[in-house]
Scaffold this motif. Structure first.
Motif: not given
Length: 264
Positions: A26-52
């Motif tokens: 809903g934001s349309g804005e892409i921002v930089r983040c750090r690797e250590r932020d990933v657990p906080h961003l995803l939380g306990d989500a398990t519905d991960l979809e991988f694209l290449d």
């Protein structure tokens, strides 16, 4: 660019080279983040979809769809939960119809709900009452869910009977289950059973699904899954079924290779 999408978290993580960025639904804005932020961003989500290699436009589309699917499933579960206050369940009944108008969203919700029989505490009668008078999409979903509980129980039991070594290990079993649910195979098999359609048609569709075909030992998993639903094929027809699966798989492999050949 490699991408990880979670509709439940409402976020996509984009990795390009050493740069990690994130996109919120809903934001349309892409921002930089750090690797250590990933657990906080995803939380306990398990519905991960991988694209290449997906373009930003496709990532955005898939993220918005995944987020809407997660929201619709959440609303459906709220509607069925007897422990929640009536105003909350009524609000879910009001918000759900618009989401269910999308075949991709409705298919996702059914794909999850049809993968296990309803728990004993689920309140179908209350769900019908709260959605009464509203658009028919919610009632249609609830009618199908109620009417197919027998087939859902049979299909679920058949999956549970598959020996773990067929998958490889318990984590492999969990990964295969997640793929089968996500790709709507439980829903497809339940619908096939309810319509008395040949299971060979289901097998062909399942083996043509690129995501599930990537699951290790997918043809054998499918064979073991459908055998309890066709006991007359245990012997000697079980061998015939396995031959049929192998023929379907070989045909799909030939088609895939043909598509990769350069034009003459």
């Amino acid at each position: 660019m490699q991408t990880v999408i979670s509709g439940r978290a409402g976020i996509a993580l984009l990795l390009e080279g050493n740069e990690l960025r994130c996109l919120r639904a809903g934001s349309g804005e892409i921002v930089r983040c750090r690797e250590r932020d990933v657990p906080h961003l995803l939380g306990d989500a398990t519905d991960l979809e991988f694209l290449d290699g997906a373009k930003i436009s496709e990532v955005t589309r898939r993220l918005e769809l995944a987020t809407a699917q997660a929201e619709a499933l959440h609303l459906a579960l709220i509607l069925l939960d007897p422990e929640l206050p009536p105003p909350v369940r009524r609000a879910a009944a009001d918000d759900l119809p618009d989401l269910l108008e999308s075949p991709e969203i409705r298919g996702f919700v059914e794909g999850v709900l049809f993968s296990r029989p309803l728990a004993g505490e689920a309140d179908l009668a209350g769900a019908f009452a709260f959605s009464a008078g509203g658009p028919g999409a919610v009632h249609d979903l609830l009618f199908r869910l109620r009417g197919l509980q027998g087939e859902i129980a049979e299909v679920c039991s058949a999956w549970d009977q598959i020996p773990t070594p067929v998958f490889g290990s318990e984590p492999d079993r969990a990964a295969a289950l997640a793929a089968a649910v996500r790709q709507g195979l439980f829903r497809d098999l339940v619908s096939t059973r309810a319509a008395y359609e040949p299971l060979d048609a289901f097998l062909a569709r399942a083996l043509s699904d690129e995501v599930f075909r990537a699951v290790p030992n997918a043809p054998q998993i499918l064979r073991e899954w459908v055998l309890p639903l066709r006991p007359e094929l245990e012997s000697p027809g079980g061998a015939a079924l396995e031959t049929g699966i192998e023929q379907i798989r070989q045909g799909l492999d030939l088609l895939a290779r043909a598509r990769r050949l350069p034009p003459r």
